[in-house]
Design a protein around this motif. Structure first.
Motif, PDB file in Angstrom:
ATOM      1  N   ALA A  60       9.760 -10.797  -3.095  1.00  0.00           N
ATOM      2  CA  ALA A  60       9.398  -9.491  -3.300  1.00  0.00           C
ATOM      3  C   ALA A  60      10.170  -8.746  -2.531  1.00  0.00           C
ATOM      4  CB  ALA A  60       8.030  -9.264  -3.074  1.00  0.00           C
ATOM      5  N   GLY A  61      11.211  -9.317  -1.698  1.00  0.00           N
ATOM      6  CA  GLY A  61      11.952  -8.503  -0.766  1.00  0.00           C
ATOM      7  C   GLY A  61      12.584  -9.529  -0.099  1.00  0.00           C
ATOM      8  N   CYS A  62      13.704  -9.213   0.791  1.00  0.00           N
ATOM      9  CA  CYS A  62      14.537 -10.018   1.739  1.00  0.00           C
ATOM     10  C   CYS A  62      15.168  -9.093   2.574  1.00  0.00           C
ATOM     11  CB  CYS A  62      15.287 -10.872   1.023  1.00  0.00           C
ATOM     12  SG  CYS A  62      16.550 -10.159   0.137  1.00  0.00           S
ATOM     13  N   ALA A  63      15.454  -9.577   3.771  1.00  0.00           N
ATOM     14  CA  ALA A  63      16.191  -9.159   4.662  1.00  0.00           C
ATOM     15  C   ALA A  63      17.392 -10.031   5.528  1.00  0.00           C
ATOM     16  CB  ALA A  63      15.321  -8.668   5.823  1.00  0.00           C
ATOM     17  N   MET A  64      18.561  -9.754   5.384  1.00  0.00           N
ATOM     18  CA  MET A  64      19.756 -10.569   5.724  1.00  0.00           C
ATOM     19  C   MET A  64      20.797  -9.521   6.394  1.00  0.00           C
ATOM     20  SD  MET A  64      20.932 -11.790   1.969  1.00  0.00           S
ATOM     21  CE  MET A  64      19.427 -12.033   1.505  1.00  0.00           C
ATOM     22  N   ASP A  65      21.482  -9.895   7.411  1.00  0.00           N
ATOM     23  CA  ASP A  65      22.506  -9.353   8.011  1.00  0.00           C
ATOM     24  C   ASP A  65      22.363  -7.789   7.891  1.00  0.00           C
ATOM     25  OD1 ASP A  65      23.597 -11.751   8.880  1.00  0.00           O
ATOM     26  OD2 ASP A  65      24.440 -11.985   6.580  1.00  0.00           O
ATOM     27  N   ILE A 109      16.270  -5.510   1.209  1.00  0.00           N
ATOM     28  CA  ILE A 109      16.079  -5.409  -0.098  1.00  0.00           C
ATOM     29  C   ILE A 109      14.655  -5.247  -0.652  1.00  0.00           C
ATOM     30  CG2 ILE A 109      16.822  -6.045  -2.557  1.00  0.00           C
ATOM     31  CD1 ILE A 109      19.314  -7.358  -1.231  1.00  0.00           C
ATOM     32  N   ILE A 110      13.946  -4.184  -0.988  1.00  0.00           N
ATOM     33  CA  ILE A 110      12.824  -4.173  -1.131  1.00  0.00           C
ATOM     34  C   ILE A 110      12.253  -3.062  -2.387  1.00  0.00           C
ATOM     35  CG2 ILE A 110      12.341  -2.675   0.575  1.00  0.00           C
ATOM     36  CD1 ILE A 110       9.874  -4.257   1.310  1.00  0.00           C
ATOM     37  N   PRO A 111      11.269  -3.208  -3.065  1.00  0.00           N
ATOM     38  CA  PRO A 111      10.875  -2.030  -3.900  1.00  0.00           C
ATOM     39  C   PRO A 111      10.001  -1.150  -3.212  1.00  0.00           C
ATOM     40  CG  PRO A 111       9.727  -4.234  -4.584  1.00  0.00           C
ATOM     41  CD  PRO A 111      10.707  -4.500  -3.302  1.00  0.00           C
ATOM     42  N   MET A 112      10.784   0.006  -3.360  1.00  0.00           N
ATOM     43  CA  MET A 112       9.781   1.182  -2.285  1.00  0.00           C
ATOM     44  C   MET A 112       8.833   2.038  -3.271  1.00  0.00           C
ATOM     45  SD  MET A 112      10.069   0.639   0.874  1.00  0.00           S
ATOM     46  CE  MET A 112       9.383   2.207   1.403  1.00  0.00           C
ATOM     47  N   ASP A 113       9.328   1.944  -4.392  1.00  0.00           N
ATOM     48  CA  ASP A 113       8.560   2.671  -5.586  1.00  0.00           C
ATOM     49  C   ASP A 113       8.842   2.233  -6.722  1.00  0.00           C
ATOM     50  OD1 ASP A 113      11.054   3.351  -6.549  1.00  0.00           O
ATOM     51  OD2 ASP A 113      11.263   5.229  -5.501  1.00  0.00           O
ATOM     52  N   GLY A 114       8.195   2.544  -8.026  1.00  0.00           N
ATOM     53  CA  GLY A 114       8.136   2.254  -9.267  1.00  0.00           C
ATOM     54  C   GLY A 114       7.146   0.759  -9.201  1.00  0.00           C
ATOM     55  N   PRO A 115       7.273   0.134 -10.785  1.00  0.00           N
ATOM     56  CA  PRO A 115       6.517  -0.877 -10.956  1.00  0.00           C
ATOM     57  C   PRO A 115       6.670  -2.087 -10.160  1.00  0.00           C
ATOM     58  CG  PRO A 115       7.950  -0.586 -12.917  1.00  0.00           C
ATOM     59  CD  PRO A 115       7.998   0.589 -11.737  1.00  0.00           C
ATOM     60  N   ALA A 116       7.651  -2.382  -9.508  1.00  0.00           N
ATOM     61  CA  ALA A 116       7.885  -3.663  -8.666  1.00  0.00           C
ATOM     62  C   ALA A 116       7.310  -3.556  -7.362  1.00  0.00           C
ATOM     63  CB  ALA A 116       9.338  -3.776  -8.449  1.00  0.00           C
ATOM     64  N   GLN A 117       6.722  -2.036  -7.025  1.00  0.00           N
ATOM     65  CA  GLN A 117       5.778  -2.283  -5.655  1.00  0.00           C
ATOM     66  C   GLN A 117       4.600  -3.015  -6.020  1.00  0.00           C
ATOM     67  OE1 GLN A 117       4.592   1.722  -4.335  1.00  0.00           O
ATOM     68  NE2 GLN A 117       5.459   2.368  -6.054  1.00  0.00           N
ATOM     69  N   LEU A 118       4.186  -3.580  -7.401  1.00  0.00           N
ATOM     70  CA  LEU A 118       3.011  -4.410  -7.371  1.00  0.00           C
ATOM     71  C   LEU A 118       3.443  -5.965  -6.834  1.00  0.00           C
ATOM     72  CD1 LEU A 118       2.209  -3.640 -11.205  1.00  0.00           C
ATOM     73  CD2 LEU A 118       0.990  -2.991  -8.929  1.00  0.00           C
ATOM     74  N   LEU A 119       4.776  -6.066  -6.647  1.00  0.00           N
ATOM     75  CA  LEU A 119       4.936  -7.512  -5.849  1.00  0.00           C
ATOM     76  C   LEU A 119       4.459  -7.226  -4.542  1.00  0.00           C
ATOM     77  CD1 LEU A 119       8.539  -7.886  -7.028  1.00  0.00           C
ATOM     78  CD2 LEU A 119       6.655  -9.235  -7.753  1.00  0.00           C
ATOM     79  N   ALA A 120       4.581  -6.192  -3.659  1.00  0.00           N
ATOM     80  CA  ALA A 120       4.302  -6.123  -2.515  1.00  0.00           C
ATOM     81  C   ALA A 120       2.949  -5.754  -2.481  1.00  0.00           C
ATOM     82  CB  ALA A 120       4.958  -4.861  -1.612  1.00  0.00           C
TER      83      ALA A 120
END
Length: 118
Positions: free
Chosen positions: A62-67, A71-82
């Motif tokens: 649903a998101g990741c962090a590297m170097d 990368i993460i959805p902060m708005d829109g329908p993908a917010q449902l993942l968080a």
């Protein structure tokens, strides 16, 4: 006795979600964080994976962090993942920022307490 059982029951989730961050050396160089707001976090995370196995695992993320990249959805329908992980977009951003700053990693669908330092 009943109060002690109730108190233990109420604080159990707190104990399960606490973890020790990985130490960052005092002389470590600064980290510049870049945030990518996307509706396809799993695909974007997989594109930047170091190995094919990591890429396959990250397609479910649903998101990741590297170097220094978050990368993460902060708005829109993908917010449902968080929201499915019981995190608001701000909480999810903070979660990924901790990964980027503290070099702490955990598997998909696992809690912070089940992770490892890099």
């Amino acid at each position: 006795m009943m109060k002690a059982i109730l108190a233990a029951f109420l604080i159990a989730p707190c104990a399960a979600t606490t973890f020790q961050p990985c130490p960052r050396p005092i002389d470590a160089p600064p980290i510049r964080l870049t945030i990518i707001n996307t509706q396809t976090p799993g695909i974007e995370c997989a594109r930047r994976a170091a190995t094919p196995i990591d890429a396959a695992i990250l397609t479910m993320a649903a998101g990741c962090a590297m170097d220094g990249l978050i990368i993460i959805p902060m708005d829109g329908p993908a917010q449902l993942l968080a929201l499915g992980a019981f995190k608001t977009p701000d909480e999810a951003l903070g979660h990924e920022a901790r990964h980027a700053l503290q070099r702490w990693r955990h598997g998909v669908f696992m809690t912070n307490s089940e992770g490892v330092c890099e």
